[in-house]
Design a protein around this motif. Sequence first.
Motif, mmCIF file in Angstrom:
data_model
loop_
_atom_site.group_PDB
_atom_site.id
_atom_site.type_symbol
_atom_site.label_atom_id
_atom_site.label_comp_id
_atom_site.label_asym_id
_atom_site.label_seq_id
_atom_site.Cartn_x
_atom_site.Cartn_y
_atom_site.Cartn_z
ATOM 1 N N LEU A 129 0.816 -1.225 0.000
ATOM 2 C CA LEU A 129 0.000 0.000 0.000
ATOM 3 C C LEU A 129 0.847 1.271 0.000
ATOM 4 C CD1 LEU A 129 -2.879 -1.096 2.405
ATOM 5 C CD2 LEU A 129 -2.942 -0.934 -0.094
ATOM 6 N N TYR A 132 0.946 2.312 -3.603
ATOM 7 C CA TYR A 132 -0.354 1.938 -4.167
ATOM 8 C C TYR A 132 -0.523 2.453 -5.593
ATOM 9 C CZ TYR A 132 -2.214 6.664 -3.507
ATOM 10 O OH TYR A 132 -2.413 8.007 -3.596
ATOM 11 N N VAL A 135 0.619 -0.257 -7.839
ATOM 12 C CA VAL A 135 -0.358 -1.344 -7.794
ATOM 13 C C VAL A 135 -1.569 -0.980 -8.661
ATOM 14 C CG1 VAL A 135 -1.895 -2.688 -6.288
ATOM 15 C CG2 VAL A 135 0.380 -2.022 -5.460
ATOM 16 N N LEU A 136 -2.028 0.254 -8.521
ATOM 17 C CA LEU A 136 -3.216 0.698 -9.258
ATOM 18 C C LEU A 136 -2.975 0.674 -10.764
ATOM 19 C CD1 LEU A 136 -6.091 1.864 -9.025
ATOM 20 C CD2 LEU A 136 -5.066 4.141 -8.900
ATOM 21 N N LEU A 151 -3.433 -8.540 -3.102
ATOM 22 C CA LEU A 151 -2.562 -7.811 -2.175
ATOM 23 C C LEU A 151 -2.348 -8.639 -0.920
ATOM 24 C CD1 LEU A 151 -3.902 -4.122 -2.070
ATOM 25 C CD2 LEU A 151 -2.241 -5.130 -3.617
ATOM 26 N N THR A 153 -1.140 -7.625 2.623
ATOM 27 C CA THR A 153 -0.922 -6.296 3.191
ATOM 28 C C THR A 153 -1.142 -6.244 4.694
ATOM 29 O OG1 THR A 153 -1.780 -4.013 3.134
ATOM 30 C CG2 THR A 153 -3.328 -5.741 2.524
ATOM 31 N N VAL A 162 -6.305 5.092 -0.366
ATOM 32 C CA VAL A 162 -5.999 3.882 -1.153
ATOM 33 C C VAL A 162 -7.262 3.143 -1.610
ATOM 34 C CG1 VAL A 162 -3.787 3.583 0.037
ATOM 35 C CG2 VAL A 162 -5.793 2.321 0.847
ATOM 36 N N LEU A 165 -8.123 1.637 -5.049
ATOM 37 C CA LEU A 165 -7.665 0.307 -5.462
ATOM 38 C C LEU A 165 -8.781 -0.726 -5.436
ATOM 39 C CD1 LEU A 165 -4.340 -0.260 -3.458
ATOM 40 C CD2 LEU A 165 -4.556 -0.135 -5.936
#
Length: 282
Positions: A129, A132, A135-136, A151, A153, A162, A165
């Motif tokens: 995160l 993030y 990741v996005l 994830l 996390t 976040v 996401l």
Amino acid sequence: MGSDLAECKVCFRHCKIDEGKYGFCEVRTCKDGVVVPENFGRLTAIALDPIEKKPLNRFYPGSKILSVGSYGCNLRCPFCQNSDISWGDQVEFSKLEARYVSPEELAELAEELKSRGNIGVAFTYNEPLIFYEYVLDTAKLLKKNELKTVLVTNGMADVEIVGKLFSYVDAMNIDLKGFTDDYYEKLLKGNRKMVMNFIEKAVKHCHVELTTLIVPEENDSEEEMDALSQWIASLSPDIPLHISRFFPRFHMEEKDATEVDVIYRLKDIAKKHLHYVYTGNC
Ligand code: SF4
């Protein structure tokens, strides 16, 4: 004074970061007055793992998932199992060795690995995160190709930041490391309420499994497991819980491993409230 400090709102710390400096997690930095993840796309580990290793036991069982990690963390668990990439003396080496993989390259690799049973990408090993944004960007590409985003996390992030996401993530394993504020604040340097809030929101959007590592004399009481599993059941008794055994490492090398009997006793307590309880490291 302080006008060029940028505030990061990803987690409860709300670090105020000077230009070119870093927040507590050692990755979010201030660039041209804006907070960005310095580790965007900078990977330290990449492997094709069984999904059960995340651990996710009730999400495409038997499949594999391309698992990637970077460096940095916003917690300070003294028993960290990935201290060489998360926090501690070794992290600087990891930073130097990290290799840039763009979201497009990662999505392409995930696609290529479909033939070997790959279902998508898991962001794991360090805390995802705190980058993030990477990741996005990757998750959007994966979704287009009908690949999954997972994830692993600590869940210690503000859903207002976040939460974007959530529409792209298919499954998460979230640590619920204990069930007292004291444990989170004093031992882990974290914030239990923020994690609980994250879990509450996440279960509404995707498949969620939870993991609790049982550390002797820290979070191993039957009362704490009873309260923790009751709270999970109040969200849904179908949320799987992994109760995991501690082994001495990093700054907790002097402590004994958790007795296997303790893990099974705590499992029995959790089973009073939850339908799916698994043991780990036993
Ligand atoms: S994510 Fe990192 S920089 Fe942002 S508030 Fe948390 S510790 Fe600080």
